[in-house]
Write a protein that holds these residues in place. Sequence first.
Motif, PDB file in Angstrom:
ATOM      1  N   LEU A  37       0.650  -1.213   0.168  1.00  0.00           N
ATOM      2  CA  LEU A  37      -0.158   0.029   0.040  1.00  0.00           C
ATOM      3  C   LEU A  37       0.947   1.248   0.137  1.00  0.00           C
ATOM      4  O   LEU A  37       0.794   2.256  -0.655  1.00  0.00           O
ATOM      5  CB  LEU A  37      -0.939   0.223   1.268  1.00  0.00           C
ATOM      6  CG  LEU A  37      -1.980   1.116   1.341  1.00  0.00           C
ATOM      7  CD1 LEU A  37      -2.799   1.154   0.048  1.00  0.00           C
ATOM      8  CD2 LEU A  37      -3.009   0.961   2.367  1.00  0.00           C
ATOM      9  N   VAL A  38       2.088   1.239   0.644  1.00  0.00           N
ATOM     10  CA  VAL A  38       2.989   2.428   0.587  1.00  0.00           C
ATOM     11  C   VAL A  38       3.485   2.686  -0.785  1.00  0.00           C
ATOM     12  O   VAL A  38       3.413   3.676  -1.124  1.00  0.00           O
ATOM     13  CB  VAL A  38       4.024   2.178   1.529  1.00  0.00           C
ATOM     14  CG1 VAL A  38       5.220   3.037   1.367  1.00  0.00           C
ATOM     15  CG2 VAL A  38       3.660   2.317   3.110  1.00  0.00           C
ATOM     16  N   ASP A  39       3.683   1.501  -1.430  1.00  0.00           N
ATOM     17  CA  ASP A  39       4.112   1.616  -2.896  1.00  0.00           C
ATOM     18  C   ASP A  39       2.984   2.404  -3.575  1.00  0.00           C
ATOM     19  O   ASP A  39       3.171   3.230  -4.474  1.00  0.00           O
ATOM     20  CB  ASP A  39       4.492   0.423  -3.547  1.00  0.00           C
ATOM     21  CG  ASP A  39       5.768  -0.178  -2.802  1.00  0.00           C
ATOM     22  OD1 ASP A  39       6.664   0.504  -2.257  1.00  0.00           O
ATOM     23  OD2 ASP A  39       6.124  -1.464  -3.043  1.00  0.00           O
TER      24      ASP A  39
ATOM     25  N   ARG B  58       2.319  12.689   0.540  1.00  0.00           N
ATOM     26  CA  ARG B  58       3.909  12.934   0.743  1.00  0.00           C
ATOM     27  C   ARG B  58       3.833  13.209   2.197  1.00  0.00           C
ATOM     28  O   ARG B  58       2.693  13.215   3.156  1.00  0.00           O
ATOM     29  CB  ARG B  58       3.720  14.450  -0.026  1.00  0.00           C
ATOM     30  CG  ARG B  58       4.141  14.605  -1.226  1.00  0.00           C
ATOM     31  CD  ARG B  58       5.008  14.069  -1.813  1.00  0.00           C
ATOM     32  NE  ARG B  58       4.966  14.018  -3.209  1.00  0.00           N
ATOM     33  CZ  ARG B  58       5.143  13.059  -4.063  1.00  0.00           C
ATOM     34  NH1 ARG B  58       5.333  11.981  -3.695  1.00  0.00           N
ATOM     35  NH2 ARG B  58       5.065  13.205  -5.505  1.00  0.00           N
ATOM     36  N   ASP B  59       5.074  13.334   2.792  1.00  0.00           N
ATOM     37  CA  ASP B  59       5.289  13.342   4.228  1.00  0.00           C
ATOM     38  C   ASP B  59       4.544  14.659   4.805  1.00  0.00           C
ATOM     39  O   ASP B  59       4.466  15.670   4.100  1.00  0.00           O
ATOM     40  CB  ASP B  59       6.884  13.793   4.501  1.00  0.00           C
ATOM     41  CG  ASP B  59       7.132  13.635   5.876  1.00  0.00           C
ATOM     42  OD1 ASP B  59       6.645  13.055   6.765  1.00  0.00           O
ATOM     43  OD2 ASP B  59       7.961  14.561   6.010  1.00  0.00           O
TER      44      ASP B  59
ATOM     45  N   PHE C 236     -11.905  21.388   8.369  1.00  0.00           N
ATOM     46  CA  PHE C 236     -11.337  21.740   9.618  1.00  0.00           C
ATOM     47  C   PHE C 236     -10.013  21.440   9.867  1.00  0.00           C
ATOM     48  O   PHE C 236      -9.087  22.119  10.342  1.00  0.00           O
ATOM     49  CB  PHE C 236     -12.207  21.463  10.740  1.00  0.00           C
ATOM     50  CG  PHE C 236     -11.662  21.936  12.152  1.00  0.00           C
ATOM     51  CD1 PHE C 236     -11.819  22.900  12.694  1.00  0.00           C
ATOM     52  CD2 PHE C 236     -11.072  20.868  12.919  1.00  0.00           C
ATOM     53  CE1 PHE C 236     -11.368  23.114  13.863  1.00  0.00           C
ATOM     54  CE2 PHE C 236     -10.555  21.022  14.021  1.00  0.00           C
ATOM     55  CZ  PHE C 236     -10.756  22.300  14.596  1.00  0.00           C
ATOM     56  N   ALA C 237      -9.481  20.173   9.226  1.00  0.00           N
ATOM     57  CA  ALA C 237      -8.214  19.541   9.413  1.00  0.00           C
ATOM     58  C   ALA C 237      -7.237  19.926   8.511  1.00  0.00           C
ATOM     59  O   ALA C 237      -5.978  19.642   8.276  1.00  0.00           O
ATOM     60  CB  ALA C 237      -8.362  18.273   9.306  1.00  0.00           C
ATOM     61  N   ASN C 238      -7.885  20.875   7.259  1.00  0.00           N
ATOM     62  CA  ASN C 238      -6.963  21.123   6.154  1.00  0.00           C
ATOM     63  C   ASN C 238      -6.491  20.242   5.567  1.00  0.00           C
ATOM     64  O   ASN C 238      -5.212  19.963   5.128  1.00  0.00           O
ATOM     65  CB  ASN C 238      -5.948  22.359   6.752  1.00  0.00           C
ATOM     66  CG  ASN C 238      -5.224  23.020   5.497  1.00  0.00           C
ATOM     67  OD1 ASN C 238      -6.019  23.269   4.578  1.00  0.00           O
ATOM     68  ND2 ASN C 238      -4.140  23.554   5.766  1.00  0.00           N
ATOM     69  N   ALA C 239      -7.174  19.034   5.190  1.00  0.00           N
ATOM     70  CA  ALA C 239      -6.726  17.838   4.620  1.00  0.00           C
ATOM     71  C   ALA C 239      -6.432  18.162   3.252  1.00  0.00           C
ATOM     72  O   ALA C 239      -6.922  18.646   2.537  1.00  0.00           O
ATOM     73  CB  ALA C 239      -7.855  16.737   4.692  1.00  0.00           C
ATOM     74  N   ASP C 240      -5.434  17.337   2.813  1.00  0.00           N
ATOM     75  CA  ASP C 240      -4.945  17.214   1.603  1.00  0.00           C
ATOM     76  C   ASP C 240      -5.421  16.125   0.761  1.00  0.00           C
ATOM     77  O   ASP C 240      -5.506  16.334  -0.798  1.00  0.00           O
ATOM     78  CB  ASP C 240      -3.486  16.863   1.410  1.00  0.00           C
ATOM     79  CG  ASP C 240      -2.586  17.903   2.340  1.00  0.00           C
ATOM     80  OD1 ASP C 240      -2.565  19.109   2.176  1.00  0.00           O
ATOM     81  OD2 ASP C 240      -1.741  17.500   3.199  1.00  0.00           O
ATOM     82  N   ALA C 241      -5.981  15.257   1.380  1.00  0.00           N
ATOM     83  CA  ALA C 241      -6.536  14.067   0.572  1.00  0.00           C
ATOM     84  C   ALA C 241      -8.004  13.362   1.449  1.00  0.00           C
ATOM     85  O   ALA C 241      -7.894  13.450   2.461  1.00  0.00           O
ATOM     86  CB  ALA C 241      -5.851  12.877   0.199  1.00  0.00           C
TER      87      ALA C 241
ATOM     88  N   LEU D  11       1.249   6.070   7.850  1.00  0.00           N
ATOM     89  CA  LEU D  11       2.090   6.493   8.871  1.00  0.00           C
ATOM     90  C   LEU D  11       3.592   6.340   8.547  1.00  0.00           C
ATOM     91  O   LEU D  11       4.575   7.265   8.717  1.00  0.00           O
ATOM     92  CB  LEU D  11       1.805   5.934  10.412  1.00  0.00           C
ATOM     93  CG  LEU D  11       0.614   6.233  11.034  1.00  0.00           C
ATOM     94  CD1 LEU D  11       0.329   5.485  12.117  1.00  0.00           C
ATOM     95  CD2 LEU D  11       0.566   7.728  11.366  1.00  0.00           C
ATOM     96  N   SER D  12       3.752   5.381   7.933  1.00  0.00           N
ATOM     97  CA  SER D  12       5.047   5.033   7.162  1.00  0.00           C
ATOM     98  C   SER D  12       5.438   6.053   6.274  1.00  0.00           C
ATOM     99  O   SER D  12       6.813   6.437   6.034  1.00  0.00           O
ATOM    100  CB  SER D  12       5.134   3.626   6.431  1.00  0.00           C
ATOM    101  OG  SER D  12       4.830   2.608   7.391  1.00  0.00           O
ATOM    102  N   ILE D  13       4.689   6.571   5.628  1.00  0.00           N
ATOM    103  CA  ILE D  13       4.860   7.629   4.414  1.00  0.00           C
ATOM    104  C   ILE D  13       5.106   9.016   5.269  1.00  0.00           C
ATOM    105  O   ILE D  13       5.776   9.881   4.818  1.00  0.00           O
ATOM    106  CB  ILE D  13       3.642   7.958   3.646  1.00  0.00           C
ATOM    107  CG1 ILE D  13       3.681   6.813   2.595  1.00  0.00           C
ATOM    108  CG2 ILE D  13       3.907   8.983   2.622  1.00  0.00           C
ATOM    109  CD1 ILE D  13       2.306   6.621   1.532  1.00  0.00           C
ATOM    110  N   GLY D  14       4.534   8.968   6.598  1.00  0.00           N
ATOM    111  CA  GLY D  14       4.912  10.291   7.509  1.00  0.00           C
ATOM    112  C   GLY D  14       3.561  11.251   7.121  1.00  0.00           C
ATOM    113  O   GLY D  14       3.543  12.344   7.715  1.00  0.00           O
ATOM    114  N   ALA D  15       2.388  10.584   6.828  1.00  0.00           N
ATOM    115  CA  ALA D  15       1.021  11.589   6.805  1.00  0.00           C
ATOM    116  C   ALA D  15       0.575  11.617   7.903  1.00  0.00           C
ATOM    117  O   ALA D  15       0.753  10.441   8.920  1.00  0.00           O
ATOM    118  CB  ALA D  15       0.268  10.690   5.685  1.00  0.00           C
TER     119      ALA D  15
END
Length: 122
Positions: free
Chosen positions: A61-63, A70-71, A117-122, A93-97
């Motif tokens: 899944l990380v791949d 992104r981090d 509210f969380a200013n989410a990127d995705a 979490l491994s990606i740093g998200a």
Amino acid sequence: MSAVHLCQGRELDLRDLAHASFKTMIESRKDDRRLFLSFYSKGKLTRAVSFAEFDQETRELVDRLSPVVRDASRVVVLTGNSPETYVTYAALLSIGAVVIPVDPNESVAYVQKTAAFANADA
């Protein structure tokens, strides 16, 4: 009613976990074939996952996520109680998200408000 149980083939000692991060715990057992997650639905075992299987699924899944996450990305995760939930969290979490968990039973308006509210990127 569904339930997920964490175990290590023995009684879980929370002191073991207090001194190591989730990622470190999984990485240290990546070749371990012992049971890590078991998923029950309506009282029946529907899926069992070893540490090694969990590590492999997380890496896959990380791949898939790395090209778009992104981090420090903030990612809303709509998922129920399942082994895939843990894989998703571990991969992000491994990606740093930053994981923003939202119950999939919430309304679209609630999810949108939470993401904003969380200013989410995705």
